[in-house]
Design a protein around this motif. Structure first.
Motif, PDB file in Angstrom:
ATOM      1  N   UNK A 183      39.225  55.515  53.030  1.00 18.80           N
ATOM      2  CA  UNK A 183      39.465  55.413  54.412  1.00 18.80           C
ATOM      3  C   UNK A 183      38.275  54.906  55.276  1.00 18.80           C
ATOM      4  N   UNK A 184      36.977  55.239  54.897  1.00 20.21           N
ATOM      5  CA  UNK A 184      36.040  54.825  55.822  1.00 20.21           C
ATOM      6  C   UNK A 184      35.699  53.345  55.782  1.00 20.21           C
ATOM      7  N   UNK A 185      35.941  52.896  54.465  1.00 20.99           N
ATOM      8  CA  UNK A 185      36.094  51.446  54.256  1.00 20.99           C
ATOM      9  C   UNK A 185      37.290  50.656  54.984  1.00 20.99           C
ATOM     10  N   UNK A 186      38.501  51.124  55.228  1.00 23.99           N
ATOM     11  CA  UNK A 186      39.341  50.804  56.089  1.00 23.99           C
ATOM     12  C   UNK A 186      38.885  50.391  57.605  1.00 23.99           C
ATOM     13  N   UNK A 187      38.172  51.757  57.905  1.00 22.84           N
ATOM     14  CA  UNK A 187      37.708  51.519  59.319  1.00 22.84           C
ATOM     15  C   UNK A 187      36.607  50.835  59.583  1.00 22.84           C
ATOM     16  N   UNK A 188      35.696  50.356  58.428  1.00 27.02           N
ATOM     17  CA  UNK A 188      34.479  49.766  58.594  1.00 27.02           C
ATOM     18  C   UNK A 188      34.693  48.204  58.951  1.00 27.02           C
ATOM     19  N   UNK A 189      35.573  47.662  58.772  1.00 30.24           N
ATOM     20  CA  UNK A 189      35.907  46.131  58.811  1.00 30.24           C
ATOM     21  C   UNK A 189      37.187  45.822  59.723  1.00 30.24           C
TER      22      UNK A 189
ATOM     23  N   UNK B 128      34.633  49.669  40.786  1.00 28.27           N
ATOM     24  CA  UNK B 128      36.048  49.322  41.612  1.00 28.27           C
ATOM     25  C   UNK B 128      35.420  49.053  42.766  1.00 28.27           C
ATOM     26  N   UNK B 129      36.408  48.129  43.456  1.00 26.25           N
ATOM     27  CA  UNK B 129      36.168  47.306  44.813  1.00 26.25           C
ATOM     28  C   UNK B 129      37.142  47.739  45.719  1.00 26.25           C
ATOM     29  N   UNK B 130      37.003  48.067  46.951  1.00 29.22           N
ATOM     30  CA  UNK B 130      37.947  48.416  48.021  1.00 29.22           C
ATOM     31  C   UNK B 130      38.254  46.809  48.830  1.00 29.22           C
ATOM     32  N   UNK B 131      39.122  46.268  48.270  1.00 27.05           N
ATOM     33  CA  UNK B 131      39.104  44.526  48.545  1.00 27.05           C
ATOM     34  C   UNK B 131      40.541  44.534  49.539  1.00 27.05           C
ATOM     35  N   UNK B 132      40.164  43.535  50.513  1.00 22.58           N
ATOM     36  CA  UNK B 132      41.227  43.071  51.423  1.00 22.58           C
ATOM     37  C   UNK B 132      41.901  41.853  50.787  1.00 22.58           C
TER      38      UNK B 132
ATOM     39  N   UNK C 299      22.772  49.549  37.944  1.00 20.99           N
ATOM     40  CA  UNK C 299      23.448  48.558  38.893  1.00 20.99           C
ATOM     41  C   UNK C 299      23.493  49.002  40.162  1.00 20.99           C
ATOM     42  N   UNK C 300      22.801  48.500  41.118  1.00 18.99           N
ATOM     43  CA  UNK C 300      22.670  48.724  42.531  1.00 18.99           C
ATOM     44  C   UNK C 300      24.377  48.709  42.973  1.00 18.99           C
ATOM     45  N   UNK C 301      24.979  49.846  43.667  1.00 17.41           N
ATOM     46  CA  UNK C 301      26.325  49.756  44.211  1.00 17.41           C
ATOM     47  C   UNK C 301      26.257  49.532  45.590  1.00 17.41           C
ATOM     48  N   UNK C 302      26.872  48.137  45.804  1.00 13.90           N
ATOM     49  CA  UNK C 302      26.995  47.588  47.268  1.00 13.90           C
ATOM     50  C   UNK C 302      28.127  48.661  48.006  1.00 13.90           C
ATOM     51  N   UNK C 303      27.945  48.157  49.398  1.00 17.33           N
ATOM     52  CA  UNK C 303      29.187  48.574  50.116  1.00 17.33           C
ATOM     53  C   UNK C 303      30.439  48.048  49.673  1.00 17.33           C
ATOM     54  N   UNK C 304      31.510  49.018  49.764  1.00 14.47           N
ATOM     55  CA  UNK C 304      32.840  48.408  49.283  1.00 14.47           C
ATOM     56  C   UNK C 304      33.026  48.675  47.601  1.00 14.47           C
ATOM     57  N   UNK C 305      32.067  49.224  46.976  1.00  6.95           N
ATOM     58  CA  UNK C 305      32.118  49.509  45.660  1.00  6.95           C
ATOM     59  C   UNK C 305      31.757  51.002  45.370  1.00  6.95           C
ATOM     60  N   UNK C 306      32.557  51.492  44.373  1.00 12.06           N
ATOM     61  CA  UNK C 306      32.166  52.890  43.827  1.00 12.06           C
ATOM     62  C   UNK C 306      32.478  52.851  42.231  1.00 12.06           C
ATOM     63  N   UNK C 307      31.760  53.570  41.665  1.00  8.85           N
ATOM     64  CA  UNK C 307      31.934  53.941  40.181  1.00  8.85           C
ATOM     65  C   UNK C 307      33.291  55.109  40.176  1.00  8.85           C
TER      66      UNK C 307
END
Length: 447
Positions: A18-24, A99-103, A176-184
């Protein structure tokens, strides 16, 4: 023990998503085809073409099947091979997937859970001069990990002409560094998320189908659907027998097709805004303007295919001597790469088969009338949001009772889960819909 970027619960995942959806800020606006920036209608053919000559085109195709139908339709021509890759790693002995939260512009809810890398060749070679694709090096450099699965797999044969992607699952031991928009995310949690409508996207579902089978929560001797599923995964497999029967079917099927100008497709016409079927059925071709701040390119325009109605993807299962078997269908579609692939039991848009209309697909009515107690999986999932607009299918796994015939019409084949899992690790056997519903079936193996 906690790790950065590792999701440990369903509640934590949904908060993050939900935070990812609000972030962009994402904006998708439908526009007429003749106002798509960077695209034009070829004056000679009527085809929709990008100004670079890359990415893809929307053209026409004329199709005929020996002893079957013939028709013409619009189709996406995208000969380049993309990468769909999932990075895997164990944390405290538990397998997790990055996995990635992707538009995607065609997603009905904009943001969905995607593979680590989901990129066309044009994307990852940066034809559009955009940002580099994160984590791409894990899938292009063989020294970066151990492949768990790697095969060229088809996409929707109804709407793509011979389209394939390289489907990869790579296990890493790197930090592996975890970028914004990605999570294990653990496999068990992913199985839980598959039951949520329009959350795990098509590309993720199809790649995950090639994962080695997860440990079953039911004992193989348990007299239940879960027990029969466990036995199906571990029963002696005979893929050579299944392949021989499939090859015999394929050898008798002849598919003839040729690309034709979009303006010459019979039964379709161009309006001021779209390309549509004369009867308003099947799908249309529309245009969108897109803004997405977290994509490799922040704004662009493109055409999309928009289905006229929701589809149905159903897998019928049946216990045979205590072992669960799945019923597959040998299918030929306009864009099928290799003449024929194995699909789910039912794959159609029911609205295209009204009462008094064309013959209804085999087993459609049995699936739609299945008692609630026989439906083992039921969720609505989106198809490829990068090329299709609000394309949804209802995904069903139905357990048939003993009255359902073991002897089925020609073109339908029974298989164990172990046999199907073996085939999905190789190219040109299972179509995209079958791989997607197979992942849904696999999700029933975990509690």
């Amino acid at each position: 023990m906690s790790y950065d970027g590792v999701v440990t619960s369903s509640e934590q995942f949904h908060r993050w998503f939900a935070e990812r959806g609000r972030a962009t800020d994402y904006r998708v606006k439908e526009v007429p085809l003749d106002r798509l920036t960077g695209w034009h209608t070829d004056p000679d053919t009527g085809n929709l073409v990008h100004h670079t000559g890359r990415f893809y085109t929307v053209e026409g195709v004329q199709v005929s099947v020996r002893d079957g139908a013939s028709w013409s339709q619009p189709i996406i021509v995208q000969p380049e091979i993309g990468i769909l890759g999932v990075l895997a790693k164990e944390f405290d002995g538990v397998p997790h997937l990055l996995m990635q939260a992707k538009m995607e512009p065609g997603n009905i809810n904009t943001l969905q859970l995607s593979p680590t890398v989901q990129a066309t060749y044009s994307n990852y070679t940066r034809v559009h001069q955009g940002n580099p694709v994160p984590y791409l090096e894990h899938f292009t450099d063989p020294r970066r990990g151990r492949p768990l699965a790697d095969a060229l797999q088809s996409e929707q044969g109804s709407w793509f002409l011979g389209k394939r992607n390289r489907n990869l699952i790579v296990e890493t031991t790197e930090d592996v560094p975890v970028r914004d928009g990605f999570r294990w995310i653990s496999r068990a949690l992913l199985d839980e998320l598959l039951a949520v409508d329009n959350l795990v996207n098509m590309d993720a579902r199809c790649v995950l189908a090639a994962l080695p089978p997860a440990p079953a929560f039911a004992a193989p001797d348990e007299d239940s659907f879960a027990g029969a599923l466990a036995r199906s995964a571990t029963a002696p497999a005979h893929p050579a027998t299944l392949l021989s029967r499939f090859t015999a079917l394929k050898s008798r099927r002849q598919l003839t097709r040729r690309r034709i100008p979009l303006r010459e497709v019979a039964g379709w016409h161009r309006t001021a805004d779209r390309v549509v079927h004369d009867g308003g059925r099947y799908f249309s071709v529309l245009g969108v303007d897109v803004e997405a701040g977290d994509r490799e390119v922040p704004s662009w325009s493109q055409p999309l295919l928009a289905p006229a109605s929701r589809g149905l993807i159903a897998l019928v299962t049946r216990r045979v001597d205590g072992v669960l078997k799945v019923l597959l269908q040998a299918r030929t579609e306009a864009g099928t790469f290799d003449t024929m692939e194995l699909g789910p039991t039912v794959q159609c848009a029911p609205a295209n088969y009204p009462a008094g209309g064309p013959p209804r697909p085999a087993f459609l009515d049995e699936v739609l009338r299945a008692p609630a107690g026989h439906i083992r999986f039921d969720a609505v999932h989106s198809e490829e949001g990068g090329r299709f607009h609000h394309a949804e299918n209802r995904y069903l796994v139905v357990e048939a009772d003993d009255a359902f015939p073991v002897d089925v019409p020609e073109g339908y084949l029974w298989a164990t889960l172990g046999e199907v899992s073996e085939l999905v690790r190789h190219a040109h056997y299972l179509n995209v819909e079958a791989r997607s519903v197979l992942t849904c079936l696999h999700s029933l193996r975990t509690p």
